[in-house]
Design an enzyme around this catalytic site. Sequence first.
Site, PDB file in Angstrom:
ATOM      1  N   PRO A  97       0.819  -1.219   0.000  1.00 56.82           N
ATOM      2  CA  PRO A  97       0.000   0.000   0.000  1.00 56.82           C
ATOM      3  C   PRO A  97       0.850   1.264   0.000  1.00 56.82           C
ATOM      4  CG  PRO A  97      -0.126  -1.105   2.135  1.00 56.82           C
ATOM      5  CD  PRO A  97       0.661  -2.006   1.237  1.00 56.82           C
ATOM      6  N   GLU A 124       2.142  -8.385   8.364  1.00 59.64           N
ATOM      7  CA  GLU A 124       2.554  -6.972   8.453  1.00 59.64           C
ATOM      8  C   GLU A 124       3.352  -6.541   7.217  1.00 59.64           C
ATOM      9  OE1 GLU A 124       1.587  -4.786  10.580  1.00 59.64           O
ATOM     10  OE2 GLU A 124       0.454  -6.288  11.684  1.00 59.64           O
ATOM     11  N   ARG A 162      -3.445  -6.961 -20.809  1.00 58.68           N
ATOM     12  CA  ARG A 162      -4.373  -6.499 -21.856  1.00 58.68           C
ATOM     13  C   ARG A 162      -3.843  -5.307 -22.638  1.00 58.68           C
ATOM     14  NH1 ARG A 162      -8.513  -3.236 -21.141  1.00 58.68           N
ATOM     15  NH2 ARG A 162     -10.061  -4.700 -21.929  1.00 58.68           N
ATOM     16  N   ASP A 177     -11.076   2.226 -24.129  1.00 59.99           N
ATOM     17  CA  ASP A 177     -11.316   2.022 -22.695  1.00 59.99           C
ATOM     18  C   ASP A 177     -11.050   3.294 -21.908  1.00 59.99           C
ATOM     19  OD1 ASP A 177     -12.131  -0.589 -22.520  1.00 59.99           O
ATOM     20  OD2 ASP A 177     -10.126  -1.398 -22.165  1.00 59.99           O
TER      21      ASP A 177
HETATM   22  C1  LIG Z   1      -1.998  -6.379   5.708  1.00 57.98           C
HETATM   23  S1  LIG Z   1      -0.967  -5.823   4.425  1.00 57.98           S
HETATM   24  C2  LIG Z   1       0.359  -5.070   5.276  1.00 57.98           C
HETATM   25  C3  LIG Z   1       0.232  -3.596   5.317  1.00 57.98           C
HETATM   26  C4  LIG Z   1       1.427  -2.911   5.983  1.00 57.98           C
HETATM   27  N1  LIG Z   1       1.503  -3.214   7.373  1.00 57.98           N
HETATM   28  C5  LIG Z   1       1.280  -1.405   5.805  1.00 57.98           C
HETATM   29  O1  LIG Z   1       0.483  -0.817   6.530  1.00 57.98           O
HETATM   30  O2  LIG Z   1       1.917  -0.837   4.916  1.00 57.98           O
HETATM   31  C6  LIG Z   1      -0.274  -7.325   3.839  1.00 57.98           C
HETATM   32  C7  LIG Z   1       0.178  -7.294   2.387  1.00 57.98           C
HETATM   33  O3  LIG Z   1      -0.921  -7.041   1.552  1.00 57.98           O
HETATM   34  C8  LIG Z   1      -0.487  -6.368   0.391  1.00 57.98           C
HETATM   35  N2  LIG Z   1      -1.271  -5.133   0.260  1.00 57.98           N
HETATM   36  C9  LIG Z   1      -2.124  -4.622   1.159  1.00 57.98           C
HETATM   37  N3  LIG Z   1      -2.706  -3.518   0.716  1.00 57.98           N
HETATM   38  C10 LIG Z   1      -2.215  -3.298  -0.517  1.00 57.98           C
HETATM   39  C11 LIG Z   1      -2.415  -2.301  -1.498  1.00 57.98           C
HETATM   40  N4  LIG Z   1      -3.239  -1.278  -1.305  1.00 57.98           N
HETATM   41  N5  LIG Z   1      -1.739  -2.395  -2.648  1.00 57.98           N
HETATM   42  C12 LIG Z   1      -0.883  -3.410  -2.876  1.00 57.98           C
HETATM   43  N6  LIG Z   1      -0.640  -4.388  -1.976  1.00 57.98           N
HETATM   44  C13 LIG Z   1      -1.301  -4.339  -0.817  1.00 57.98           C
HETATM   45  C14 LIG Z   1       0.987  -6.123   0.544  1.00 57.98           C
HETATM   46  O4  LIG Z   1       1.712  -7.086  -0.167  1.00 57.98           O
HETATM   47  C15 LIG Z   1       1.184  -6.249   2.040  1.00 57.98           C
HETATM   48  O5  LIG Z   1       2.496  -6.647   2.361  1.00 57.98           O
END
Ligand SMILES: C[S@@+](CC[C@H](N)C(=O)[O-])C[C@H]1O[C@@H](n2cnc3c(N)ncnc32)[C@H](O)[C@@H]1O
Length: 264
Positions: A97, A124, A162, A177
Amino acid sequence: MTADGPILRIDVITIFPAMFSSFLQEGVLAKAIQRGVVDVRVWDLREFAPDRHKSTDDEAYGGGGGMVMLAEPIFRCHEAIVASGPGKSPHTVLLSPQGRTLDQSIAKEYSRRPWIVLLCGRYEGVDERVRETIVDEELSVGDFVVTGGELPAMLAIDSMTRMIDGVVGCRNSVEDDSFYNGLLDFPHYTRPAEIRGLKVPEVLISGHFEKIRTWRKEQSLRSTLRKRPDLLERAELDPEGSKMLARLRQENAESAGNKEEDKG
Ligand SMILES: C[S@@+](CC[C@H](N)C(=O)[O-])C[C@H]1O[C@@H](n2cnc3c(N)ncnc32)[C@H](O)[C@@H]1O
């Protein structure tokens, strides 16, 4: 497919490889894989865990209760991926994220790369030393947190695939698109021409190609102006589009003025 192999190779590192099974076996993506345009390989991280319990996570240093993905299985898996490839190094992306947000231009940019590794986090996230060493870039799917990187990875795979020429049967449908040219798509209709008293816009059944083209262009601008006016600040419009937009803005201003008068 080129003489040298697929146009795009994607390797996915995950502790849940089964999540990708049906995703890769259906629709446009499955066809692209069958035709050898894209080569997607899913790697089960547990197979690279050095201990007999096949551990891929452990408690966070400093406490706090959350689990963190271990660096060693990821390093090993990444080394195996690199060793299985053509000698060059892949562009390694950590789904997170905290990364730049996936959009059409990133999908386009990725579709032009020869080789991408997608690392799916869980818990995490991954041990920071992974991010510092083998990760070239973090990629987010939006300002929200999901449980794991698998769904974000699927979004990235689908959107980049795509974009490759020939993957979607009709090139026009990709180029029309939403976001491809900076605008939203125009509305679509199919048979019957009338349903429950609701008619298809006359122009679409007129067979008049030029009128249909103009109508669609105007509808695309209308939708963008109504739903995502922010996109218009960056959109590169041709003279015809700029003129249409000026007229639509004028119409909106006039109808807003009329409403005010009605209230008064
Ligand atoms: C519960 S999340 C961990 C979030 C992390 N503790 C943080 O707050 O940045 C677990 C995993 O989900 C994925 N993930 C969660 N949200 C995401 C997003 N918005 N975009 C991409 N990957 C995401 C990532 O690979 C992350 O390591």
